[in-house]
Design an enzyme around this catalytic site. Structure first.
Site, PDB file in Angstrom:
ATOM      1  N   HIS A  78      -8.564  -7.393  33.061  1.00 22.97           N
ATOM      2  CA  HIS A  78      -9.546  -8.005  33.902  1.00 22.97           C
ATOM      3  C   HIS A  78      -8.981  -7.986  35.309  1.00 22.97           C
ATOM      4  O   HIS A  78      -9.760  -7.099  36.069  1.00 22.97           O
ATOM      5  CB  HIS A  78      -9.731  -9.475  33.753  1.00 22.97           C
ATOM      6  CG  HIS A  78     -10.622 -10.221  34.571  1.00 22.97           C
ATOM      7  ND1 HIS A  78     -11.804 -10.442  34.382  1.00 22.97           N
ATOM      8  CD2 HIS A  78     -10.592 -10.538  35.963  1.00 22.97           C
ATOM      9  CE1 HIS A  78     -12.605 -11.052  35.373  1.00 22.97           C
ATOM     10  NE2 HIS A  78     -11.597 -11.279  36.437  1.00 22.97           N
ATOM     11  N   GLU A  79      -7.801  -8.261  35.575  1.00 26.20           N
ATOM     12  CA  GLU A  79      -7.265  -8.185  37.217  1.00 26.20           C
ATOM     13  C   GLU A  79      -7.124  -6.620  37.405  1.00 26.20           C
ATOM     14  O   GLU A  79      -7.317  -6.260  38.607  1.00 26.20           O
ATOM     15  CB  GLU A  79      -6.044  -8.865  36.990  1.00 26.20           C
ATOM     16  CG  GLU A  79      -6.103 -10.432  37.146  1.00 26.20           C
ATOM     17  CD  GLU A  79      -7.252 -11.000  37.990  1.00 26.20           C
ATOM     18  OE1 GLU A  79      -7.246 -10.639  39.248  1.00 26.20           O
ATOM     19  OE2 GLU A  79      -8.392 -11.445  37.640  1.00 26.20           O
ATOM     20  N   HIS A  88     -10.240  -5.027  38.450  1.00 27.65           N
ATOM     21  CA  HIS A  88     -10.518  -5.264  40.027  1.00 27.65           C
ATOM     22  C   HIS A  88      -9.819  -4.267  41.012  1.00 27.65           C
ATOM     23  O   HIS A  88     -10.673  -3.679  41.896  1.00 27.65           O
ATOM     24  CB  HIS A  88     -10.104  -6.615  40.226  1.00 27.65           C
ATOM     25  CG  HIS A  88     -11.201  -7.776  40.146  1.00 27.65           C
ATOM     26  ND1 HIS A  88     -12.537  -7.725  40.182  1.00 27.65           N
ATOM     27  CD2 HIS A  88     -10.913  -8.901  39.215  1.00 27.65           C
ATOM     28  CE1 HIS A  88     -12.874  -8.782  39.662  1.00 27.65           C
ATOM     29  NE2 HIS A  88     -12.022  -9.586  39.153  1.00 27.65           N
ATOM     30  N   GLU A 138     -17.139  -9.209  38.865  1.00 25.55           N
ATOM     31  CA  GLU A 138     -16.750  -9.850  37.637  1.00 25.55           C
ATOM     32  C   GLU A 138     -17.223  -9.502  36.248  1.00 25.55           C
ATOM     33  O   GLU A 138     -16.482  -9.321  35.447  1.00 25.55           O
ATOM     34  CB  GLU A 138     -17.218 -11.392  37.645  1.00 25.55           C
ATOM     35  CG  GLU A 138     -16.434 -12.155  38.890  1.00 25.55           C
ATOM     36  CD  GLU A 138     -14.885 -11.996  38.442  1.00 25.55           C
ATOM     37  OE1 GLU A 138     -14.714 -12.695  37.318  1.00 25.55           O
ATOM     38  OE2 GLU A 138     -14.138 -11.667  39.110  1.00 25.55           O
TER      39      GLU A 138
END
Length: 270
Positions: free
Chosen positions: A138-139, A142, A199
Site C-alpha cells: 500500500h505505502e 503511493h 487510497e
C-alpha cells in the site's frame, strides 16, 4: 477584472499541460514537479529522519530483518511488474531502503525513490509477514504511482507558485509544501491524508504487489478489520487519519481479491 479572467485561462492551460496519464493506473495526474527533484529532496529528508530516530538493526533483530526481507521481495515484484508493462523507466532512480524504527505509532510510509520506514507500533497489528506485505504494498504504491508528486503539484498550483523550472525545491514555499506532503522531519509525515482515488489505488495495487511478492493478499481483510477495531477506540491511529471508512475499504478489497489472487504464488514465510 479582466486580469482574473486571464489568470483563470493561464491556470487552466497550465493544469491541462501538466496533466499526465499514469501508464499503470490509467488515471490523469497533475505533475508540476519532476520525480528526480523529489527523489533528491526525499533522500536528504530520509537521512535526517533516520539520524533523529532509533533505527532497529536488522543484524540482530528478527523484526527488522523481516521488514527488509518483505520490503525487498515487494520491491523486486514491483520492478518486474513495471518492466512487464514496458514502464521500467518509471522507477528510474529508485534505490530501495527499508528500515524499522522504534516507535509506538501504528504507521509506515514510503518516500520517492523507495525510502521506506516501518514503525514497530504497527507490527502487533500486522501480526505476520503477509499483513506486513499488505502495508508495504500500500505505502510503496503511493510512491511509485506518484501520489505525493500529485499532491505536491496540487499544493503548488493552489499556492500560485510560478517558478516551476529547475531548482524548484530550492524555493522555500515549495520545500514547505514538500514537508507538508511527506513531513518526516515534522514527525507527522508518515501517512498524511490522501485523496480517495489515491487510497483506492494504493489498496488495489498494494494487493497485487503483495501477491506478486508471494504473500497471500487475503490477509488484507483481517488486517484492516484489526485496524477498524483500533479506530473504534478512544483515539484514531495515525495510519487511519483522514482515510476512507474501513468498512468501505474492506468492501473494495473483497471486490479486488479475485484479481489479486491470480498473481499469488506462495513463498515460505519465516
Amino acid at each position: 477584472m479582466k486580469w482574473k479572467y486571464y489568470v483563470l485561462i493561464a491556470l487552466t492551460a497550465l493544469f491541462a499541460y501538466a496533466c499526465t496519464r499514469n501508464a499503470i493506473t490509467g488515471r490523469n495526474q497533475l505533475s508540476l514537479v519532476s520525480e528526480s527533484e523529489l527523489q533528491t529532496t526525499a533522500k536528504t529528508q530520509y537521512r535526517q529522519f533516520l539520524a533523529q530516530h532509533n533505527v532497529v538493526s536488522a543484524s540482530n533483530n528478527k523484526d527488522a530483518e523481516m521488514v527488509k526481507r518483505v520490503g525487498s521481495r515487494i520491491a523486486s515484484a514491483i520492478t518486474e511488474y513495471y518492466r512487464s508493462k514496458g514502464q521500467g523507466d518509471a522507477l528510474k532512480g529508485y534505490k530501495w531502503e527499508f528500515n524499522l524504527v522504534q516507535s509506538n505509532e501504528i504507521n509506515a510510509w514510503c518516500m520517492p525513490g523507495g525510502k521506506v520506514v516501518v514503525y514497530t507500533g504497527i507490527l502487533p497489528v500486522t501480526q505476520n509477514e503477509a499483513a506486513l506485505a499488505i502495508v508495504l504494498g500500500h505505502e510503496i504504491t503511493h510512491a511509485v504511482a506518484g501520489h505525493g508528486r500529485e499532491r505536491m503539484s496540487q499544493g503548488l498550483l493552489a499556492a500560485g507558485i510560478q517558478q516551476l523550472g529547475q531548482g524548484l525545491l530550492g524555493n522555500s514555499k515549495a520545500l514547505n509544501i514538500f514537508n507538508a506532503v511527506y513531513a518526516p522531519t515534522a514527525q507527522i509525515g508518515v501517512l498524511l491524508p490522501n485523496s480517495r482515488n489515491q487510497e483506492l489505488e494504493a489498496d488495489h495495487y498494494g494487493l497485487i504487489f503483495a501477491a506478486l511478492a508471494g504473500y497471500n493478499p487475503e490477509e488484507a481483510i483481517p488486517f484492516w478489520q484489526r485496524m477498524q477495531s483500533l479506530a473504534g477506540g478512544s483515539s484514531t491511529p495515525v495510519f487511519l487519519s483522514d482515510h476512507p471508512a474501513e468498512a468501505d475499504r474492506i468492501q473494495h478489497l473483497q471486490e479486488w481479491m479475485p484479481e489479486a489472487l491470480k498473481y499469488y504464488k506462495p513463498v515460505k514465510s519465516r
